[in-house]
Design a protein around this motif. Structure first.
Motif, PDB file in Angstrom:
ATOM      1  N   GLY A 215       1.256  -1.625  -0.025  1.00  0.00           N
ATOM      2  CA  GLY A 215       0.006   0.026  -0.390  1.00  0.00           C
ATOM      3  C   GLY A 215       0.959   0.994  -0.323  1.00  0.00           C
ATOM      4  O   GLY A 215       0.357   2.341  -0.772  1.00  0.00           O
ATOM      5  N   VAL A 216       2.059   1.381   0.655  1.00  0.00           N
ATOM      6  CA  VAL A 216       2.676   2.248   0.666  1.00  0.00           C
ATOM      7  C   VAL A 216       3.349   2.450  -0.472  1.00  0.00           C
ATOM      8  O   VAL A 216       3.649   3.719  -1.398  1.00  0.00           O
ATOM      9  CB  VAL A 216       4.102   2.367   1.964  1.00  0.00           C
ATOM     10  CG1 VAL A 216       5.147   3.150   1.928  1.00  0.00           C
ATOM     11  CG2 VAL A 216       3.656   2.288   3.099  1.00  0.00           C
ATOM     12  N   VAL A 217       4.006   1.065  -1.476  1.00  0.00           N
ATOM     13  CA  VAL A 217       4.661   1.399  -2.505  1.00  0.00           C
ATOM     14  C   VAL A 217       3.338   2.519  -4.050  1.00  0.00           C
ATOM     15  O   VAL A 217       3.989   2.860  -4.803  1.00  0.00           O
ATOM     16  CB  VAL A 217       4.817   0.102  -3.033  1.00  0.00           C
ATOM     17  CG1 VAL A 217       5.439   0.055  -4.242  1.00  0.00           C
ATOM     18  CG2 VAL A 217       5.927  -0.747  -2.422  1.00  0.00           C
ATOM     19  N   ALA A 218       2.588   1.348  -3.693  1.00  0.00           N
ATOM     20  CA  ALA A 218       1.041   2.417  -4.752  1.00  0.00           C
ATOM     21  C   ALA A 218       1.325   3.886  -4.738  1.00  0.00           C
ATOM     22  O   ALA A 218       1.087   4.224  -5.688  1.00  0.00           O
ATOM     23  CB  ALA A 218       0.323   1.453  -4.118  1.00  0.00           C
ATOM     24  N   GLU A 219       1.518   4.230  -3.445  1.00  0.00           N
ATOM     25  CA  GLU A 219       1.076   5.628  -3.140  1.00  0.00           C
ATOM     26  C   GLU A 219       2.138   6.687  -2.949  1.00  0.00           C
ATOM     27  O   GLU A 219       1.969   7.556  -3.529  1.00  0.00           O
ATOM     28  CB  GLU A 219       0.397   5.655  -1.389  1.00  0.00           C
ATOM     29  CG  GLU A 219      -0.896   4.816  -1.602  1.00  0.00           C
ATOM     30  CD  GLU A 219      -1.927   5.492  -0.319  1.00  0.00           C
ATOM     31  OE1 GLU A 219      -0.967   6.324   0.667  1.00  0.00           O
ATOM     32  OE2 GLU A 219      -2.084   5.065   0.064  1.00  0.00           O
ATOM     33  N   THR A 220       3.942   5.753  -2.555  1.00  0.00           N
ATOM     34  CA  THR A 220       5.093   6.773  -3.099  1.00  0.00           C
ATOM     35  C   THR A 220       5.743   7.489  -4.055  1.00  0.00           C
ATOM     36  O   THR A 220       6.111   7.730  -4.296  1.00  0.00           O
ATOM     37  CB  THR A 220       5.647   5.811  -1.641  1.00  0.00           C
ATOM     38  OG1 THR A 220       4.369   6.010  -0.775  1.00  0.00           O
ATOM     39  CG2 THR A 220       6.431   7.046  -1.428  1.00  0.00           C
ATOM     40  N   VAL A 221       5.758   5.769  -4.599  1.00  0.00           N
ATOM     41  CA  VAL A 221       7.607   5.732  -5.311  1.00  0.00           C
ATOM     42  C   VAL A 221       6.851   5.584  -6.328  1.00  0.00           C
ATOM     43  O   VAL A 221       6.048   5.267  -7.336  1.00  0.00           O
ATOM     44  CB  VAL A 221       8.578   4.254  -5.551  1.00  0.00           C
ATOM     45  CG1 VAL A 221       8.288   4.012  -3.447  1.00  0.00           C
ATOM     46  CG2 VAL A 221       7.186   2.883  -5.538  1.00  0.00           C
ATOM     47  N   GLN A 222       8.039   5.846  -7.441  1.00  0.00           N
ATOM     48  CA  GLN A 222       7.454   5.099  -9.192  1.00  0.00           C
ATOM     49  C   GLN A 222       7.866   4.322 -10.282  1.00  0.00           C
ATOM     50  O   GLN A 222       7.795   3.837 -10.392  1.00  0.00           O
ATOM     51  CB  GLN A 222       8.686   6.576  -9.725  1.00  0.00           C
ATOM     52  CG  GLN A 222       8.469   8.069  -9.447  1.00  0.00           C
ATOM     53  CD  GLN A 222       9.430   8.996  -9.347  1.00  0.00           C
ATOM     54  OE1 GLN A 222      10.692   8.589  -9.613  1.00  0.00           O
ATOM     55  NE2 GLN A 222       9.737  10.130  -9.860  1.00  0.00           N
ATOM     56  N   ARG A 223       9.206   3.277  -9.489  1.00  0.00           N
ATOM     57  CA  ARG A 223       9.500   2.196  -9.942  1.00  0.00           C
ATOM     58  C   ARG A 223       9.700   1.442  -8.311  1.00  0.00           C
ATOM     59  O   ARG A 223       9.697   1.611  -7.307  1.00  0.00           O
ATOM     60  CB  ARG A 223      10.470   2.023 -11.008  1.00  0.00           C
ATOM     61  CG  ARG A 223      11.116   2.904 -11.580  1.00  0.00           C
ATOM     62  CD  ARG A 223      12.395   2.415 -12.800  1.00  0.00           C
ATOM     63  NE  ARG A 223      13.046   2.888 -11.554  1.00  0.00           N
ATOM     64  CZ  ARG A 223      14.419   2.078 -12.343  1.00  0.00           C
ATOM     65  NH1 ARG A 223      14.788   1.056 -12.777  1.00  0.00           N
ATOM     66  NH2 ARG A 223      15.150   2.374 -10.882  1.00  0.00           N
ATOM     67  N   VAL A 224       9.282  -0.294  -8.918  1.00  0.00           N
ATOM     68  CA  VAL A 224       8.988  -1.225  -8.107  1.00  0.00           C
ATOM     69  C   VAL A 224      10.169  -2.117  -7.749  1.00  0.00           C
ATOM     70  O   VAL A 224      10.334  -2.901  -9.567  1.00  0.00           O
ATOM     71  CB  VAL A 224       7.620  -1.788  -7.578  1.00  0.00           C
ATOM     72  CG1 VAL A 224       8.001  -2.405  -6.793  1.00  0.00           C
ATOM     73  CG2 VAL A 224       6.794  -0.075  -7.886  1.00  0.00           C
ATOM     74  N   GLN A 225      10.874  -2.328  -7.375  1.00  0.00           N
ATOM     75  CA  GLN A 225      12.065  -3.488  -7.766  1.00  0.00           C
ATOM     76  C   GLN A 225      11.701  -4.947  -6.473  1.00  0.00           C
ATOM     77  O   GLN A 225      11.733  -4.513  -5.391  1.00  0.00           O
ATOM     78  CB  GLN A 225      12.848  -2.977  -7.307  1.00  0.00           C
ATOM     79  CG  GLN A 225      14.625  -4.610  -7.561  1.00  0.00           C
ATOM     80  CD  GLN A 225      15.935  -3.837  -7.208  1.00  0.00           C
ATOM     81  OE1 GLN A 225      15.869  -3.662  -8.596  1.00  0.00           O
ATOM     82  NE2 GLN A 225      17.195  -4.640  -6.843  1.00  0.00           N
ATOM     83  N   VAL A 226      10.787  -5.829  -6.903  1.00  0.00           N
ATOM     84  CA  VAL A 226      10.610  -7.246  -5.758  1.00  0.00           C
ATOM     85  C   VAL A 226      12.125  -8.202  -6.131  1.00  0.00           C
ATOM     86  O   VAL A 226      12.985  -8.495  -6.920  1.00  0.00           O
ATOM     87  CB  VAL A 226       9.565  -7.805  -7.232  1.00  0.00           C
ATOM     88  CG1 VAL A 226       8.765  -8.476  -5.638  1.00  0.00           C
ATOM     89  CG2 VAL A 226       8.257  -6.737  -7.065  1.00  0.00           C
TER      90      VAL A 226
END
Length: 329
Positions: A215-226
């Motif tokens: 949820g934090v990721v969805a609202e905060t960042v531009q790119r996501v590394q899993v």
């Protein structure tokens, strides 16, 4: 040119029973002013990757990389003295547990001003003024008084803000926030995240956010590394990742979000992250993957292309379905 570029980073820890690979060939790229999230469950090597960059791993760790560059500096080749000029100044880190990261024997003010003393030519009065300014910047009331407090005299939220003030003291180009909202209540979590993103926009620094919270990721960042079991399994823009995840692990993580649950019971990922003695021969996620076949069990996958989120999978997903299984049979 990227601000941070890491290629094929591996970290091995020496144990009584042999070596354990905590990070296995990870790539990380961060551009100037970018917000990148690194996500994954415990044991995926998120924090260890960044601690390797900072040079803060214990002597039992062996770090190797094909490329480890920050702002034009090759961190593999520079001396310890040169590295110390960068770490804590141009690269700062907010650690996961403020109550254990802050030194209980020194006041908050001493710890903030020590960073300034090490990395600047400020006088004592200038360091005091800068410490007060930083405490105000992170929203701590009565900053002159709080600077004289010891860590145990501050609440969890105040301690986290003090850690952020310390990390921002020298105006870093890259800030790494390792689970900055751990053990904080929901209201304080929102305040800390708003503070970090606001400061990032104000200063133009790059921000790497290590978190479990999608949820934090969805609202905060531009790119996501899993990451999973020490490997990078997917890298996408945040919107693309949530709309169309390409690795089965990413899809399983997103399916477990309460707002996406179709049934009353939340879906779970069976099993656990492999450890030192149970690492599969093939894909590390294969024992927990519902799409795994004999090829997945026997062969290590290679990353897919950019259009498939660099998914480390033999059969990257498109709209929730594996691709290429028919031809691979």
């Amino acid at each position: 040119m990227s601000l941070l570029e890491i290629r094929n980073l591996s970290v091995d820890f020496a144990t009584a029973s042999g070596k354990f690979r905590a990070v296995d060939g990870v790539d990380v790229t961060v551009d100037q002013g970018e917000l990148l999230a690194i996500v994954g469950e415990s044991g995926s090597g998120k924090s260890v990757s960044m601690l390797a960059l900072m040079g803060l791993l214990p002597w039992t760790a062996t770090v190797t990389a094909d490329k480890l560059e920050f702002d034009g500096h090759d961190l593999r080749k520079i001396s310890g003295r040169q590295r110390r000029r960068i770490i804590g100044k141009d690269i700062s880190m907010i650690f996961q547990e403020p109550m254990s990261s802050l030194n209980p024997a020194f006041t908050i003010g001493w710890q903030i001003k020590e960073s300034l003393r090490k990395h600047t030519n400020m006088s004592r009065s200038q360091r005091q003024d800068r410490a007060v300014e930083l405490m105000q910047q992170v929203g701590i009331p009565a900053p002159e008084k709080r600077l004289q407090a010891y860590p145990h005299q501050l609440s969890g939220g105040m301690s986290q803000r003090a850690m952020i003030a310390m990390a921002l003291a020298n105006k870093p180009k890259l800030l790494i926030a390792d689970e900055p909202t751990t053990a904080l209540d929901v209201t304080i979590q929102a305040q800390i995240l708003e503070l970090l993103t606001g400061l990032q926009q104000e200063t133009g620094m790059a921000l790497v956010l290590i978190t479990h919270d999608m949820g934090v990721v969805a609202e905060t960042v531009q790119r996501v590394q899993v990451q999973y079991a020490g490997q990078r399994v997917e890298l996408q823009e945040v919107d693309g990742l949530f709309e169309n995840p390409h690795h089965p692990y990413t899809a399983a993580l997103l399916a477990a979000l309460p707002e996406r649950a179709i049934e009353k019971r939340l879906p779970t990922i069976p099993g656990v992250v492999p450890g030192q003695f149970d690492r599969p021969q093939g894909c590390l996620f294969s024992p927990r993957c519902k799409f795994a076949d004999a090829r997945c069990i026997a062969e290590r996958p290679t990353p897919a292309g950019r259009d498939l989120g660099y998914a480390l999978c033999h059969y990257p997903l498109i709209d929730g379905q594996p691709t290429g299984k028919e031809t691979a049979a």
